[in-house]
Motif scaffolding. Structure first.
Motif, PDB file in Angstrom:
ATOM      1  N   GLU A 124      53.642 -54.691 -55.479  1.00 11.67           N
ATOM      2  CA  GLU A 124      54.391 -56.240 -55.160  1.00 11.67           C
ATOM      3  C   GLU A 124      55.351 -56.250 -55.036  1.00 11.67           C
ATOM      4  OE1 GLU A 124      51.946 -58.695 -56.814  1.00 11.67           O
ATOM      5  OE2 GLU A 124      49.883 -57.684 -57.124  1.00 11.67           O
ATOM      6  N   LYS A 125      54.978 -56.587 -53.259  1.00 11.49           N
ATOM      7  CA  LYS A 125      55.805 -56.940 -52.362  1.00 11.49           C
ATOM      8  C   LYS A 125      56.358 -58.572 -51.826  1.00 11.49           C
ATOM      9  CE  LYS A 125      58.648 -52.530 -52.454  1.00 11.49           C
ATOM     10  NZ  LYS A 125      57.512 -52.035 -52.589  1.00 11.49           N
ATOM     11  N   ILE A 126      57.071 -58.976 -51.167  1.00 16.46           N
ATOM     12  CA  ILE A 126      57.251 -59.975 -50.225  1.00 16.46           C
ATOM     13  C   ILE A 126      57.749 -58.809 -48.591  1.00 16.46           C
ATOM     14  CG2 ILE A 126      57.528 -62.061 -49.260  1.00 16.46           C
ATOM     15  CD1 ILE A 126      56.984 -63.224 -53.069  1.00 16.46           C
ATOM     16  N   GLY A 127      56.913 -59.717 -47.164  1.00 20.48           N
ATOM     17  CA  GLY A 127      57.490 -59.024 -46.637  1.00 20.48           C
ATOM     18  C   GLY A 127      57.781 -60.294 -45.889  1.00 20.48           C
ATOM     19  N   VAL A 128      59.240 -60.266 -45.071  1.00 22.48           N
ATOM     20  CA  VAL A 128      59.531 -60.970 -44.153  1.00 22.48           C
ATOM     21  C   VAL A 128      60.060 -59.754 -42.891  1.00 22.48           C
ATOM     22  CG1 VAL A 128      61.125 -62.107 -42.877  1.00 22.48           C
ATOM     23  CG2 VAL A 128      61.058 -62.136 -45.998  1.00 22.48           C
ATOM     24  N   LEU A 129      59.017 -60.640 -41.837  1.00 23.64           N
ATOM     25  CA  LEU A 129      58.592 -59.480 -40.808  1.00 23.64           C
ATOM     26  C   LEU A 129      59.344 -60.110 -39.692  1.00 23.64           C
ATOM     27  CD1 LEU A 129      57.751 -57.135 -39.322  1.00 23.64           C
ATOM     28  CD2 LEU A 129      55.479 -58.215 -38.997  1.00 23.64           C
ATOM     29  N   LEU A 130      60.536 -60.295 -38.849  1.00 20.97           N
ATOM     30  CA  LEU A 130      60.894 -60.355 -37.944  1.00 20.97           C
ATOM     31  C   LEU A 130      60.134 -60.055 -36.525  1.00 20.97           C
ATOM     32  CD1 LEU A 130      64.691 -60.291 -38.760  1.00 20.97           C
ATOM     33  CD2 LEU A 130      63.613 -61.964 -39.589  1.00 20.97           C
ATOM     34  N   ALA A 131      60.159 -61.524 -35.472  1.00 18.74           N
ATOM     35  CA  ALA A 131      59.571 -60.767 -34.666  1.00 18.74           C
ATOM     36  C   ALA A 131      60.548 -61.252 -33.370  1.00 18.74           C
ATOM     37  CB  ALA A 131      57.946 -60.955 -34.299  1.00 18.74           C
ATOM     38  N   ASN A 132      61.143 -60.417 -31.889  1.00 19.38           N
ATOM     39  CA  ASN A 132      61.308 -60.587 -31.458  1.00 19.38           C
ATOM     40  C   ASN A 132      60.262 -60.509 -30.216  1.00 19.38           C
ATOM     41  OD1 ASN A 132      63.693 -61.639 -29.051  1.00 19.38           O
ATOM     42  ND2 ASN A 132      65.153 -61.116 -30.456  1.00 19.38           N
ATOM     43  N   LEU A 133      60.877 -60.668 -28.399  1.00 19.05           N
ATOM     44  CA  LEU A 133      60.013 -60.645 -26.975  1.00 19.05           C
ATOM     45  C   LEU A 133      59.887 -59.048 -26.947  1.00 19.05           C
ATOM     46  CD1 LEU A 133      59.242 -61.988 -24.802  1.00 19.05           C
ATOM     47  CD2 LEU A 133      60.883 -61.343 -24.053  1.00 19.05           C
ATOM     48  N   GLY A 134      60.462 -58.311 -26.935  1.00 15.33           N
ATOM     49  CA  GLY A 134      60.150 -57.353 -26.805  1.00 15.33           C
ATOM     50  C   GLY A 134      60.942 -56.407 -25.868  1.00 15.33           C
ATOM     51  N   THR A 135      61.401 -54.912 -25.323  1.00 18.45           N
ATOM     52  CA  THR A 135      61.963 -54.138 -24.982  1.00 18.45           C
ATOM     53  C   THR A 135      61.448 -53.161 -24.896  1.00 18.45           C
ATOM     54  OG1 THR A 135      64.336 -52.528 -24.857  1.00 18.45           O
ATOM     55  CG2 THR A 135      63.091 -53.419 -26.951  1.00 18.45           C
ATOM     56  N   PRO A 136      61.702 -52.705 -23.523  1.00 18.25           N
ATOM     57  CA  PRO A 136      61.404 -51.138 -22.305  1.00 18.25           C
ATOM     58  C   PRO A 136      62.302 -49.938 -23.778  1.00 18.25           C
ATOM     59  CG  PRO A 136      63.330 -51.894 -21.304  1.00 18.25           C
ATOM     60  CD  PRO A 136      62.934 -52.757 -22.151  1.00 18.25           C
ATOM     61  N   ASP A 137      61.051 -48.636 -23.491  1.00 19.22           N
ATOM     62  CA  ASP A 137      61.519 -47.563 -24.172  1.00 19.22           C
ATOM     63  C   ASP A 137      63.791 -46.877 -23.906  1.00 19.22           C
ATOM     64  OD1 ASP A 137      60.740 -48.443 -26.231  1.00 19.22           O
ATOM     65  OD2 ASP A 137      59.006 -47.094 -25.420  1.00 19.22           O
ATOM     66  N   ALA A 138      63.411 -47.063 -22.083  1.00 16.01           N
ATOM     67  CA  ALA A 138      64.542 -46.591 -21.392  1.00 16.01           C
ATOM     68  C   ALA A 138      64.537 -47.659 -20.422  1.00 16.01           C
ATOM     69  CB  ALA A 138      64.177 -44.842 -21.377  1.00 16.01           C
ATOM     70  N   THR A 139      64.839 -47.293 -19.132  1.00 15.16           N
ATOM     71  CA  THR A 139      65.114 -47.889 -18.160  1.00 15.16           C
ATOM     72  C   THR A 139      65.195 -47.029 -16.467  1.00 15.16           C
ATOM     73  OG1 THR A 139      67.709 -46.977 -17.414  1.00 15.16           O
ATOM     74  CG2 THR A 139      67.744 -48.794 -18.792  1.00 15.16           C
ATOM     75  N   ASP A 140      64.241 -46.275 -16.654  1.00 15.81           N
ATOM     76  CA  ASP A 140      63.472 -44.774 -15.639  1.00 15.81           C
ATOM     77  C   ASP A 140      62.009 -46.252 -15.481  1.00 15.81           C
ATOM     78  OD1 ASP A 140      60.228 -43.289 -17.589  1.00 15.81           O
ATOM     79  OD2 ASP A 140      62.298 -44.321 -18.621  1.00 15.81           O
ATOM     80  N   TYR A 141      61.350 -45.768 -13.965  1.00 17.42           N
ATOM     81  CA  TYR A 141      59.987 -46.419 -13.622  1.00 17.42           C
ATOM     82  C   TYR A 141      59.145 -46.398 -14.849  1.00 17.42           C
ATOM     83  CZ  TYR A 141      55.698 -47.395 -10.573  1.00 17.42           C
ATOM     84  OH  TYR A 141      55.282 -48.047  -9.787  1.00 17.42           O
ATOM     85  N   TRP A 142      59.144 -45.409 -15.350  1.00 21.55           N
ATOM     86  CA  TRP A 142      57.557 -45.652 -16.126  1.00 21.55           C
ATOM     87  C   TRP A 142      57.536 -46.416 -17.293  1.00 21.55           C
ATOM     88  CZ3 TRP A 142      53.254 -44.669 -13.235  1.00 21.55           C
ATOM     89  CH2 TRP A 142      53.211 -43.921 -12.306  1.00 21.55           C
TER      90      TRP A 142
END
Length: 361
Positions: free
Chosen positions: A32-50
């Motif tokens: 058994e463990k305790i999880g600390v889950l940090l969360a940020n806004l997000g980011t695209p995987d790449a810069t291409d159109y799709w």
């Protein structure tokens, strides 16, 4: 009754054992463990159109971000916004992209923060606390990280959205996604969410130290410090009672008091206006031009609403807003980076985490 997706316990985890006093054929389960889950806004995987389109579609389809009725907003989003905006946003991301790691600066910095926080907590609690991060939009998803923590034996999870000030479009939607992820788990861990930490003395101290350091290194002392916060529609404040506006102003006041300054040396503005309606004002892009025309030819800008540098700071502030200042006659523009993985910032975040782990560790 709806069918719940089974909890995915990792019986092959290195620390998996049979519970004490269990029968010999009992499946092995992780410690058994305790999880600390940090969360940020997000980011695209790449810069291409799709890649940009997928990311923007998820982000701009969130009703916490754009609260127009779906029947009205989705045709505009799918037919107009997502036809043209991915290319423009992709170009902006390419101007700041971490080419070596092939990822956005937000991803790089969030990884660095996670490693630093994990190192501190591991030194105090060993393997009893597991630290990881997720993104509200894009990858790694909140759902995947919650599932992994459960699989690794986390029976308690502290969810920490990395936003100093509360807003429905930031902390609330991150929490929404966390709760949705918990709904997927048959064996749900106990959970807590971290409240906004804008008034934590350690955070204000770290913020002040970054300003003092930047001013000490500046070739010319800025006439004024602009604290630029991400904006929201005014309607969210007036109709919904969102406390973000108040918490931003209080952050600036606490920073001013910590620095020992007066009101002429610092002010609050808001950036990133989107759409036709009025947003929180004054707008940063207009205010920096006004300052230049008023004779303040040397200014500094910091972004206390962001825990890590991202497209809104590295591209919008340090390019678009800087250009507005210089076109109005400004001469010296100093952008003060976000706290990122600065040791004082990491210490402040660890302090907030430990306070919210009280009773668990």
């Amino acid at each position: 009754m709806g069918k719940m997706k089974p909890t995915r316990i990792n019986m092959n985890a290195p620390d998996a054992t049979c519970p004490a006093h269990a029968q010999a054929d009992h499946p092995r389960i992780p410690k058994e463990k305790i999880g600390v889950l940090l969360a940020n806004l997000g980011t695209p995987d790449a810069t291409d159109y799709w890649s940009m389109r997928r990311y923007l579609n998820e982000f701009l389809s969130d009703s916490r971000v754009i609260d127009y009725p779906k029947w009205k907003w989705q045709p505009i989003l799918q037919g107009i916004v997502l036809t043209f905006r991915p290319s423009k946003s992709g170009a902006a991301y390419r101007s700041i992209w971490n080419e070596e790691a092939n990822e956005s600066p937000l991803m790089t910095i969030t990884k660095d923060q996670t490693r630093a926080i994990s190192k501190q907590l591991k030194s105090k609690y060993g393997d009893n606390v597991m630290v990881d991060f997720c993104m509200r939009y894009g990858n790694p998803s909140t759902k995947s990280k919650v599932a992994n923590m459960v699989a690794q034996g986390c029976t308690k999870i502290l969810f920490f959205p990395l936003y100093p000030q509360y807003a429905g479009a930031t902390i609330a939607t991150a929490n929404d996604q966390f709760f949705r992820a918990l709904m997927e788990e048959n064996w749900q861990p106990a959970s807590r969410t971290v409240p906004p930490y804008f008034d934590e003395p350690a955070y204000i101290d770290a913020l002040a130290a970054s300003v003092e350091s930047a001013y000490a290194d500046a070739a010319r002392k800025p006439d004024i410090l602009i604290c630029s916060y991400h904006g929201l529609p005014e309607r969210y404040l007036k109709e919904g009672g969102d406390p973000y506006h108040c918490q931003c102003h209080k952050t600036t006041r606490l920073l001013k008091e910590r620095l020992g300054w007066d009101d002429t040396q610092i002010m609050t503005t808001f950036q990133s206006k989107f759409g036709p309606e009025d947003w929180l004002q004054p707008y940063t892009v207009e205010e920096v031009a006004r300052q230049a025309k008023a004779g303040n030819k040397s200014i500094a800008v910091c972004a206390p609403a962001f825990s890590a540098d991202c497209i809104e700071t590295l591209e919008e502030i340090n390019e678009e807003i800087k250009e507005s200042f210089e076109e109005a006659g400004g001469e010296n523009f100093l952008y003060i980076p976000c706290l990122n993985d600065d040791p004082a910032h990491i210490d402040a975040l660890v302090h907030v985490i430990e306070k919210n782990l009280a009773g668990w560790v």
